[in-house]
Scaffold this active site. Structure first.
Site, short mmCIF file in Angstrom:
data_model
loop_
_atom_site.label_atom_id
_atom_site.label_comp_id
_atom_site.label_asym_id
_atom_site.label_seq_id
_atom_site.Cartn_x
_atom_site.Cartn_y
_atom_site.Cartn_z
NE ARG A 47 0.20 1.44 3.36
CZ ARG A 47 1.16 2.31 3.57
NH1 ARG A 47 2.44 1.91 3.70
NH2 ARG A 47 0.91 3.60 3.66
N GLY A 48 0.25 2.39 -0.12
CA GLY A 48 1.01 3.62 -0.26
C GLY A 48 1.17 3.92 -1.74
CB ALA A 49 0.54 7.05 -3.64
CD GLN A 205 -2.99 2.80 6.79
OE1 GLN A 205 -3.57 3.15 7.81
NE2 GLN A 205 -3.62 2.68 5.64
CG ASP A 246 -2.87 8.14 -1.28
OD1 ASP A 246 -2.78 8.63 -0.14
OD2 ASP A 246 -2.55 6.97 -1.55
CG ASN A 256 -1.92 11.57 2.73
OD1 ASN A 256 -1.43 10.67 2.05
ND2 ASN A 256 -1.56 11.78 3.99
CE LYS A 257 -4.93 5.73 4.48
NZ LYS A 257 -5.94 4.87 3.81
#
Ligand code: MRU
Length: 364
Positions: A47-49, A205, A246, A256-257
């Site tokens: 995960r993570g862009a 996360q 993201d 973003n998150k």
């Protein structure tokens, strides 16, 4: 620092560090088909862009390389299917579509360039080239993170406390990290930084991943529940905020998150700089403002359950948007590998996009 093997191309397939198992277990899974890569992305094993972008490129390359098609005409529809399956995994991180396009565009170019050669030779040339390209995407990602670190590190305090939200570290990229890469670079340059990591409900996360990877590098880290940072800001205990992204719209609005927006508003209220570190591949020139960014809605169970235990009564409504949008007015600067972006972001992003150096802030 920060060279955690988030993912890598191997002869057996694409190997991923299973992020759902961290911090208690360090387990690796190997995807041997592009469909398995899609599952790994959807299930947030990776995960993570930026990591999603690299994974998508590797998934495409894996699909092409492992195809049993005996002609380019037979392979081409398969490549369209691969692109569609991978594109359907997670909608918000624009890096996903960028990673797919890197391989897809190369594939189309090679189909034209190899026309007229024997089919077996065409297929060999195409397969070799897409695998090399996917490995190049991986290598570039690490270099990009290191460059962002060099460009952004002087923005952070030499002695102080920096808040981050979610995980924008080595685990969100091929290595080193975006926001945490900037922190790593500052520490490497001698800064004495204590990191505050928002736990980042519901997927944790920050608590699980950011704390784990920073402690590997001996960077002091304290985990906060998501509702604590405002109180610490008011007490003067946070000198800067740095997060990843993201997707960044052409006007500088940042997806973003979930929870990032709350932190950004609080930072502005307390006069604390709010930095975003993201590779240029996260900037989406096709999306004018944050209102146009699709926000992934994830399964309610991520909210209702914690460690398999039900936390909410049956029948209550549940919201689970995975991301939010922080309007550009809350952002102090965006750190990219091409340079620093400052307000007005619409103008600085457009200038950087067209390569005009005069509006780019030079590195210190
Ligand atoms: O749902 P996730 O874990 O993929 O979300 C990740 C984030 O929101 C990160 O902050 C973002 O991708 C930036 S990482 C460079």
């Amino acid at each position: 620092m920060g060279m955690i093997p988030t993912l890598e191309w191997t002869d057996a397939g694409v190997r991923f560090l299973d992020q759902t198992k961290l911090p208690l277990e360090e387990v690796y899974v190997t995807a041997t088909t592009y469909e398995e890569v899609a599952t790994v992305i959807r299930d947030m094993i990776v995960r993570g862009a930026p990591a999603i972008g690299v994974s998508a490129a590797m998934g495409m390359a894996l699909g092409v390389d492992r195809s049993t098609a005996t002609s380019v005409d037979a392979l081409s529809p398969e490549v369209e299917t691969m692109a569609g399956v991978l594109a359907g995994t997670r909608p918000t991180a624009v890096n996903l579509f960028w990673g797919i396009a890197r391989i897809h565009d190369l594939y189309k170019k090679l189909v034209q360039e190899t026309a007229g050669k024997p089919e077996a030779e065409r297929l060999r040339i195409i397969k070799d080239a897409v695998v090399t390209e996917a490995e190049q995407v991986y290598t570039e990602d690490i270099a990009t993170c290191r460059t962002m670190g060099r460009i952004g590190e002087h923005l952070l305090p030499r002695h102080g406390t920096v808040l981050t939200h979610c995980n924008a570290g080595a685990l969100c990229a091929a290595g080193y990290g975006t926001a945490l890469g900037v922190i790593r670079a500052a520490v490497e340059a001698g800064a004495d930084i204590h990191v505050l990591a928002d736990e980042t409900r519901p997927y944790l996360q920050g608590a699980r991943l950011t704390a784990w990877e920073l402690l590997q590098d001996n960077i002091p880290t304290t985990v906060l529940c998501d509702n604590m940072s405002g109180a610490l800001m008011r007490q003067g205990r946070i000198q800067a905020v740095i997060v990843g992204a993201d997707r960044i719209a052409a006007n500088g609005d940042v997806a973003n998150k979930i929870g990032t927006y709350t932190v950004a508003v609080l930072a502005k209220e307390h006069g604390i700089p709010f930095f975003v570190a993201a590779p240029w591949s996260t900037i989406d020139m096709e999306t004018a403002t944050g209102d146009g960014i699709p926000i992934e809605q994830r399964n309610a169970r991520e909210v209702t359950h914690s460690n398999g235990k039900q936390m909410t009564p049956d029948g209550c409504g549940i919201e689970n948007p995975a991301f939010d949008v922080t309007p550009a007015k809350y952002v102090t600067a965006i750190i990219t590998e091409r340079g620093l972006l400052r307000a007005p972001f619409g103008e600085s992003i457009a200038a950087m996009s067209s390569g005009q150096p005069q509006l780019m802030e030079q590195t210190a």
